[in-house]
Design an enzyme around this catalytic site. Structure first.
Site, PDB file in Angstrom:
ATOM      1  N   ASP B   6       0.840  -1.199   0.000  1.00  0.00           N
ATOM      2  CA  ASP B   6       0.000   0.000   0.000  1.00  0.00           C
ATOM      3  C   ASP B   6       0.877   1.253   0.000  1.00  0.00           C
ATOM      4  O   ASP B   6       2.034   1.205   0.420  1.00  0.00           O
ATOM      5  CB  ASP B   6      -0.872  -0.052   1.263  1.00  0.00           C
ATOM      6  CG  ASP B   6      -1.642   1.223   1.489  1.00  0.00           C
ATOM      7  OD1 ASP B   6      -2.294   1.689   0.544  1.00  0.00           O
ATOM      8  OD2 ASP B   6      -1.583   1.751   2.618  1.00  0.00           O
ATOM      9  N   ASP B   8      -0.381   5.129   0.738  1.00  0.00           N
ATOM     10  CA  ASP B   8      -0.700   6.093   1.809  1.00  0.00           C
ATOM     11  C   ASP B   8      -0.820   5.394   3.166  1.00  0.00           C
ATOM     12  O   ASP B   8      -1.609   4.468   3.327  1.00  0.00           O
ATOM     13  CB  ASP B   8      -2.029   6.797   1.524  1.00  0.00           C
ATOM     14  CG  ASP B   8      -1.933   7.719   0.318  1.00  0.00           C
ATOM     15  OD1 ASP B   8      -0.829   8.163  -0.005  1.00  0.00           O
ATOM     16  OD2 ASP B   8      -2.981   7.972  -0.302  1.00  0.00           O
ATOM     17  N   ASP B 137      -1.681  -0.522   6.022  1.00  0.00           N
ATOM     18  CA  ASP B 137      -2.046  -0.047   7.358  1.00  0.00           C
ATOM     19  C   ASP B 137      -3.537  -0.192   7.628  1.00  0.00           C
ATOM     20  O   ASP B 137      -3.977  -0.081   8.768  1.00  0.00           O
ATOM     21  CB  ASP B 137      -1.640   1.427   7.543  1.00  0.00           C
ATOM     22  CG  ASP B 137      -2.419   2.349   6.623  1.00  0.00           C
ATOM     23  OD1 ASP B 137      -2.532   2.022   5.411  1.00  0.00           O
ATOM     24  OD2 ASP B 137      -2.934   3.375   7.087  1.00  0.00           O
TER      25      ASP B 137
END
Lengths: 187, 187
Positions: B6, B8, B137
């Site tokens: 990922d 961001d 996240d």
């Protein structure tokens, strides 16, 4: 059933758009008619010209957003989605990505609506994407053996490709039925 | 082994960037410190503010491109790729996609180089992407049961998520070994 659909050359008339812009900007130069294309790659047909001037046509601001839809494509996608198929726009960015990427999204928003923006998958390697079928005018090898079957969106330059063929968007239902007959696991 | 990563909140410090810009632009307003975040979504923490002014921070030109890399992430990705893992940046566009999309690509090019631009997969639904592990996240449900295992990139707001946890990029090798021990088919 997950249907992946390519954008340039399948939904958006990239070669037609290029040809129009080229002829307008360089009326004195040779212009290759779309029906004489032997590959989906514009550069292959303008190898006598400096690469930069060819690329500058399709990497210019507004080029991708201004492409005309290929006849019947938008209606077909909307109809598929309406029936309940999970349709995703599966598209590769140009190497010169600066204008192209956002304009591909904006093009989808313009013709298919905001909800479809969430259904865009931008990837150079389409073999990494899960789906039952990929409707695409070209085929690029990738890292993996695809889970999808390639349905060839018929164009003058791709008659050498094997696979179930979609001869114009108006025939999408017949082509999908044929695909299911040949690959019953895709139903 | 295909490692999806990922962008961001995992490679790029989105919340840190937002916080800095917010504090600079609205010094008189409450500013939530990143370590007090309870979800990865900035808007959740500024629900007393007009949505437009919050969104205008992270949809502004230059915001995404200007994000700082999260410590050790760039080095880890380069090391993984150098070892021979197939690393892909798997990222979802913001709803306000106009500036964000091209800047995500430009950020990857800036920090990981031009070759990595080809390895970006931009998709809202990550369950459609094939991979062995997704380092992320946050976790968003999608259309399919993912083929990847979610490795949780540890952040203050995601302690409720289950899965093998990556506590900072410097520990990526240990986390990957653990993943292989638990899921030997991912080797």
């Amino acid at each position: 059933m997950i249907i992946l659909i390519d954008q340039d050359g399948t939904l958006a008339d990239f070669i037609g758009g290029f040809t129009e812009k080229w002829a307008a900007k360089y009326p004195e130069k040779t212009c290759i008619s779309p029906e004489h294309y032997l590959s989906p790659r514009v550069l292959d047909h303008y190898s006598d010209e400096p690469r930069e001037i060819v690329e500058s046509i399709y990497s210019s601001p507004g080029f991708i957003f201004g492409l005309s839809p290929i006849e019947g494509g938008i209606e077909a996608v909307k109809e598929m989605a309406g029936i309940g198929y999970d349709v995703r726009i599966c598209t590769a960015p140009l190497g010169l990505y600066k204008n192209c990427i956002v304009e591909k999204y904006a093009w989808v928003e313009k013709y298919l609506g905001q909800e479809f923006v969430k259904k865009v998958i931008m990837t150079k390697d389409k073999t990494l994407i899960k789906g039952d079928v990929l409707i695409d005018d070209s085929f690029q090898k990738g890292m993996l053996i695809p889970s999808w079957e390639h349905m060839v969106f018929d164009r003058p330059y791709n008659r050498d490709l094997s696979g179930i063929r979609l001869n114009g968007w108006k025939n999408w239902k017949d082509a999908l039925h044929l695909l299911r007959d040949v690959y019953p696991q895709k139903s």
